[in-house]
Design a protein around this motif. Structure first.
Motif, PDB file in Angstrom:
ATOM      1  N   VAL A  26     -60.698   6.732 -33.681  1.00 17.70           N
ATOM      2  CA  VAL A  26     -62.066   7.224 -33.941  1.00 17.70           C
ATOM      3  C   VAL A  26     -62.615   8.090 -32.859  1.00 17.70           C
ATOM      4  O   VAL A  26     -63.529   9.107 -33.026  1.00 17.70           O
ATOM      5  CB  VAL A  26     -62.868   6.181 -34.188  1.00 17.70           C
ATOM      6  CG1 VAL A  26     -64.414   6.184 -34.180  1.00 17.70           C
ATOM      7  CG2 VAL A  26     -62.475   5.025 -35.369  1.00 17.70           C
ATOM      8  N   TYR A  29     -61.402  11.698 -33.488  1.00 15.05           N
ATOM      9  CA  TYR A  29     -62.049  12.303 -34.347  1.00 15.05           C
ATOM     10  C   TYR A  29     -63.367  12.790 -34.076  1.00 15.05           C
ATOM     11  O   TYR A  29     -63.700  13.821 -34.303  1.00 15.05           O
ATOM     12  CB  TYR A  29     -62.305  11.395 -35.592  1.00 15.05           C
ATOM     13  CG  TYR A  29     -62.943  11.804 -36.887  1.00 15.05           C
ATOM     14  CD1 TYR A  29     -62.139  12.589 -37.801  1.00 15.05           C
ATOM     15  CD2 TYR A  29     -64.329  11.725 -37.068  1.00 15.05           C
ATOM     16  CE1 TYR A  29     -62.694  13.093 -38.888  1.00 15.05           C
ATOM     17  CE2 TYR A  29     -64.638  12.045 -38.167  1.00 15.05           C
ATOM     18  CZ  TYR A  29     -64.074  12.672 -39.236  1.00 15.05           C
ATOM     19  OH  TYR A  29     -64.905  13.247 -40.144  1.00 15.05           O
ATOM     20  N   TYR A  30     -64.239  12.058 -33.284  1.00 15.12           N
ATOM     21  CA  TYR A  30     -65.719  12.547 -33.026  1.00 15.12           C
ATOM     22  C   TYR A  30     -65.588  13.472 -31.829  1.00 15.12           C
ATOM     23  O   TYR A  30     -66.240  14.508 -31.806  1.00 15.12           O
ATOM     24  CB  TYR A  30     -66.486  11.458 -32.600  1.00 15.12           C
ATOM     25  CG  TYR A  30     -67.072  10.400 -33.648  1.00 15.12           C
ATOM     26  CD1 TYR A  30     -67.197  10.981 -34.613  1.00 15.12           C
ATOM     27  CD2 TYR A  30     -67.062   9.103 -33.300  1.00 15.12           C
ATOM     28  CE1 TYR A  30     -67.765  10.133 -35.716  1.00 15.12           C
ATOM     29  CE2 TYR A  30     -67.686   8.327 -34.480  1.00 15.12           C
ATOM     30  CZ  TYR A  30     -67.905   8.920 -35.536  1.00 15.12           C
ATOM     31  OH  TYR A  30     -68.274   8.008 -36.524  1.00 15.12           O
ATOM     32  N   SER A  33     -64.760  16.893 -33.183  1.00 18.22           N
ATOM     33  CA  SER A  33     -65.821  17.648 -34.051  1.00 18.22           C
ATOM     34  C   SER A  33     -65.991  19.016 -33.683  1.00 18.22           C
ATOM     35  O   SER A  33     -66.407  19.268 -32.614  1.00 18.22           O
ATOM     36  CB  SER A  33     -66.918  16.541 -34.015  1.00 18.22           C
ATOM     37  OG  SER A  33     -67.797  17.164 -35.105  1.00 18.22           O
ATOM     38  N   PHE A 197     -71.034  13.724 -27.749  1.00 14.26           N
ATOM     39  CA  PHE A 197     -71.867  14.621 -28.689  1.00 14.26           C
ATOM     40  C   PHE A 197     -72.550  15.561 -28.140  1.00 14.26           C
ATOM     41  O   PHE A 197     -73.229  16.516 -28.856  1.00 14.26           O
ATOM     42  CB  PHE A 197     -72.426  13.742 -29.489  1.00 14.26           C
ATOM     43  CG  PHE A 197     -71.659  12.853 -30.097  1.00 14.26           C
ATOM     44  CD1 PHE A 197     -70.592  12.937 -30.868  1.00 14.26           C
ATOM     45  CD2 PHE A 197     -72.093  11.366 -29.924  1.00 14.26           C
ATOM     46  CE1 PHE A 197     -69.874  11.943 -31.633  1.00 14.26           C
ATOM     47  CE2 PHE A 197     -71.143  10.282 -30.640  1.00 14.26           C
ATOM     48  CZ  PHE A 197     -70.026  10.589 -31.493  1.00 14.26           C
ATOM     49  N   THR A 231     -78.135  18.973 -41.516  1.00 14.95           N
ATOM     50  CA  THR A 231     -76.839  18.503 -41.495  1.00 14.95           C
ATOM     51  C   THR A 231     -76.604  16.952 -41.455  1.00 14.95           C
ATOM     52  O   THR A 231     -77.527  16.257 -40.504  1.00 14.95           O
ATOM     53  CB  THR A 231     -76.159  19.064 -39.988  1.00 14.95           C
ATOM     54  OG1 THR A 231     -76.018  20.558 -40.142  1.00 14.95           O
ATOM     55  CG2 THR A 231     -74.558  18.668 -39.870  1.00 14.95           C
ATOM     56  N   ARG A 233     -75.518  13.217 -40.438  1.00 11.60           N
ATOM     57  CA  ARG A 233     -74.994  12.414 -39.405  1.00 11.60           C
ATOM     58  C   ARG A 233     -73.811  11.444 -39.454  1.00 11.60           C
ATOM     59  O   ARG A 233     -73.715  11.064 -40.368  1.00 11.60           O
ATOM     60  CB  ARG A 233     -76.291  11.792 -38.460  1.00 11.60           C
ATOM     61  CG  ARG A 233     -77.219  12.916 -38.152  1.00 11.60           C
ATOM     62  CD  ARG A 233     -78.561  12.189 -37.462  1.00 11.60           C
ATOM     63  NE  ARG A 233     -79.459  13.408 -37.203  1.00 11.60           N
ATOM     64  CZ  ARG A 233     -79.313  13.989 -36.035  1.00 11.60           C
ATOM     65  NH1 ARG A 233     -78.616  13.670 -34.869  1.00 11.60           N
ATOM     66  NH2 ARG A 233     -80.325  14.982 -35.940  1.00 11.60           N
ATOM     67  N   ASN A 234     -73.087  11.459 -38.189  1.00  4.26           N
ATOM     68  CA  ASN A 234     -72.039  10.394 -38.539  1.00  4.26           C
ATOM     69  C   ASN A 234     -72.451   8.985 -37.859  1.00  4.26           C
ATOM     70  O   ASN A 234     -73.662   8.982 -37.927  1.00  4.26           O
ATOM     71  CB  ASN A 234     -70.791  10.786 -37.402  1.00  4.26           C
ATOM     72  CG  ASN A 234     -71.234  10.909 -35.931  1.00  4.26           C
ATOM     73  OD1 ASN A 234     -72.254  10.328 -35.628  1.00  4.26           O
ATOM     74  ND2 ASN A 234     -70.601  11.959 -35.331  1.00  4.26           N
ATOM     75  N   LEU A 235     -71.749   8.133 -37.811  1.00  6.70           N
ATOM     76  CA  LEU A 235     -71.862   6.548 -37.410  1.00  6.70           C
ATOM     77  C   LEU A 235     -72.542   6.565 -36.257  1.00  6.70           C
ATOM     78  O   LEU A 235     -73.380   5.481 -36.191  1.00  6.70           O
ATOM     79  CB  LEU A 235     -70.851   5.936 -37.519  1.00  6.70           C
ATOM     80  CG  LEU A 235     -69.940   5.718 -38.972  1.00  6.70           C
ATOM     81  CD1 LEU A 235     -68.841   4.625 -38.971  1.00  6.70           C
ATOM     82  CD2 LEU A 235     -70.921   5.380 -40.050  1.00  6.70           C
ATOM     83  N   ASP A 240     -72.910  15.787 -37.885  1.00  5.85           N
ATOM     84  CA  ASP A 240     -71.500  16.028 -38.375  1.00  5.85           C
ATOM     85  C   ASP A 240     -71.209  17.421 -39.017  1.00  5.85           C
ATOM     86  O   ASP A 240     -71.311  17.697 -40.207  1.00  5.85           O
ATOM     87  CB  ASP A 240     -71.137  14.971 -39.548  1.00  5.85           C
ATOM     88  CG  ASP A 240     -69.723  14.973 -40.125  1.00  5.85           C
ATOM     89  OD1 ASP A 240     -68.929  15.797 -39.877  1.00  5.85           O
ATOM     90  OD2 ASP A 240     -69.431  14.450 -41.237  1.00  5.85           O
ATOM     91  N   ARG A 242     -68.648  18.955 -39.900  1.00  4.37           N
ATOM     92  CA  ARG A 242     -67.554  19.091 -40.787  1.00  4.37           C
ATOM     93  C   ARG A 242     -68.279  19.216 -41.989  1.00  4.37           C
ATOM     94  O   ARG A 242     -67.780  19.815 -43.104  1.00  4.37           O
ATOM     95  CB  ARG A 242     -66.720  17.815 -41.072  1.00  4.37           C
ATOM     96  CG  ARG A 242     -65.610  17.784 -39.548  1.00  4.37           C
ATOM     97  CD  ARG A 242     -64.680  16.663 -39.800  1.00  4.37           C
ATOM     98  NE  ARG A 242     -64.098  16.737 -38.524  1.00  4.37           N
ATOM     99  CZ  ARG A 242     -64.069  15.913 -37.450  1.00  4.37           C
ATOM    100  NH1 ARG A 242     -65.395  15.478 -37.291  1.00  4.37           N
ATOM    101  NH2 ARG A 242     -63.154  16.118 -36.622  1.00  4.37           N
ATOM    102  N   HIS A 243     -69.665  19.031 -42.225  1.00  2.00           N
ATOM    103  CA  HIS A 243     -70.540  19.131 -43.430  1.00  2.00           C
ATOM    104  C   HIS A 243     -71.675  20.006 -42.992  1.00  2.00           C
ATOM    105  O   HIS A 243     -72.805  19.443 -43.383  1.00  2.00           O
ATOM    106  CB  HIS A 243     -70.811  17.619 -44.152  1.00  2.00           C
ATOM    107  CG  HIS A 243     -69.650  16.853 -44.497  1.00  2.00           C
ATOM    108  ND1 HIS A 243     -68.992  16.041 -43.528  1.00  2.00           N
ATOM    109  CD2 HIS A 243     -68.842  16.900 -45.585  1.00  2.00           C
ATOM    110  CE1 HIS A 243     -67.751  15.438 -44.119  1.00  2.00           C
ATOM    111  NE2 HIS A 243     -67.781  16.008 -45.525  1.00  2.00           N
TER     112      HIS A 243
END
Length: 449
Positions: A26, A29-30, A33, A197, A231, A233-235, A240, A242-243
């Motif tokens: 995890v 992954y972040y 990003s 981030f 955009t 947001r992730n958790l 995010d 990627r989107h």
């Protein structure tokens, strides 16, 4: 001595190992990003090594202006006043409430008051706040202050903004205390958030892209911080990418997909549509900005030069298109005549007839002003009806070009049930799918205003 763990402890060790592996995956992954402009490919270069002009700073027409004058333009481009002004409050004096799922954050005073504002900020402490999210006292700022976007702003531009802010009249305005739930009230955790981030790096142009594209990228990412609303947001509540620009919900308003997807984004919009919407908050047959987007137009985007608006359009056109499953192609045909109408419940129709039809008309084309035309707008084709309900509750919240053109609020006039019914009637009559908004949904939206 035998160091082999007892058999009973082995399952626990395997579980712990599994947790560690998942945590590493995890975190990776972040950590990996993409950055905002990574979609463009190629290799960014240091600003000093870029040979096609400077995409940062102010446009050419203002290059010879004073530092404070340049700072005024950049302050507007960064839309500082929107967040740092309470409702009906003094500009830049802070106190605006941001209602979040886990509590409320208040914006700070950024006038040059020495006690409650930024009057005692040195250049270094100001840059630390803008780029790193660290206050003058060393405390971590919450990313409601978009420093993860502002970090791409050059030192010179950030200090020009500071120079302008220091020309303002100091306002003694203490910031209200935040009311955040545990663990979100622990500012120290923001250092960990920033490590993942906030890249803490300045803008780097793409040498294989045009100067206009690079200017648009700088404006969209470092200054206007478009992704902070558009955009998902992730958790961890970070963007995010990627989107990128695929749309999100902010304070109960839906910031729609602004990728070039033909159906759910702005791919079907012409350059004229996009430029007109950004600079004036309206595009015929596409819609009128309201709420936070209307505020961004009024306080920021309309002050940009035509060249900067064009650069933004060029950049937006280059972002990969992403489809949003619940946003269909907006309906563009006129609604049927009233006598042939079969949409919606009678209560919604009654409210619409009494409060809405005079300006918005029965076919979706306003008989009064283009700003009030509903046909083709994204909001009435959105099955959540969030923005339709929000504009009924709070009005258009626009002050440009004229207050007289602004839709008034009806939140105090109608009940939650009435607002839900007229929103459902509006989306059914003028949109593609219709909606099923409830009184409870409207109550939740009210709480965010």
């Amino acid at each position: 001595m035998n160091a082999t763990p007892p058999k009973k402890s082995r399952p626990i060790l395997w579980i712990l190992a599994g947790v560690v592996v998942i945590a590493v995956i995890v975190a990776g992954y972040y950590a990996l990003s993409p950055h905002p402009t990574d979609f463009a490919g190629g290799r960014p270069v240091a600003l000093a090594a870029y040979t096609q002009g400077d995409p940062t700073g102010v446009p050419a027409e203002l290059k010879s202006a004073s530092v404070a004058a340049r700072g005024e333009y950049l302050t507007r481009a960064a839309d500082c006043v929107a967040c740092h002004t309470a409702k009906d409050g003094t500009p830049f004096a802070g106190g605006r409430a941001f209602v979040l799922p886990f509590g409320t954050i208040y914006s700070t005073n950024i006038t040059p008051d020495a006690d409650t504002g930024i009057g005692n900020y040195s250049d270094a402490s100001f840059l630390a706040a803008v780029h790193k999210g660290i206050g003058r006292d060393g405390s971590r700022l919450y990313p409601a202050m978009p420093y993860a976007s502002y970090t791409y702003m050059t030192d010179a531009d950030a200090l020009a903004i500071k120079a302008y802010l220091f020309t303002l009249k100091p306002q003694h305005a203490p910031t209200p205390a935040n009311t955040l739930q545990f663990p979100f009230n622990q500012r120290g955790l923001m250092s960990l958030w920033s490590a993942f981030f906030n890249p803490d790096k300045r803008f780097e142009p793409h040498a294989d892209r045009s100067p206009e594209w690079n200017r648009g990228a700088y404006l969209a990412e470092a200054m206007e911080h478009c992704g902070e609303c558009h955009t998902p947001r992730n958790l961890a509540f970070a963007l995010d990418n990627r989107h990128k620009f695929a749309g999100a919900v902010q304070a109960g308003w839906r910031a729609y997909n602004i990728t070039p997807d033909q159906a759910s984004g702005v791919g079907a919009w012409s350059e004229t549509d996009l430029a007109g919407y950004l600079s004036g908050g309206h595009a015929d047959g596409r819609g009128t900005a309201a709420g936070p987007m209307g505020e961004a137009v009024d306080a920021s985007l309309r002050h940009l030069t035509p060249g900067d608006i064009t650069a933004l359009v060029v950049y937006l056109r280059s972002v990969p298109g992403i489809a949003t499953a619940d946003l269909p192609q907006p309906r563009v045909d006129a609604a049927p005549q009233l006598s042939a109408d079969s949409s919606g419940e009678s209560r919604g129709k009654t409210v619409y007839e009494g409060a809405c039809a005079g300006c918005h008309g029965w076919t979706g084309t306003s008989p009064v002003i283009p700003f009030a035309t509903l046909t083709g707008t994204r909001a009435v084709n959105d099955a959540t009806a969030n923005n339709v309900a929000q504009v009924i509750i709070g009005g258009g919240q626009r002050h440009y070009p004229r207050d007289s053109d602004n839709m008034p609020p009806f939140g105090s006039t109608y009940s939650d049930a009435e607002i839900a019914s007229v929103a459902n009637y509006t989306t059914a009559r003028f949109g593609t799918k219709g909606s099923n908004l409830t009184a409870a949904d409207v109550a939740k939206l009210r709480a965010l205003n």
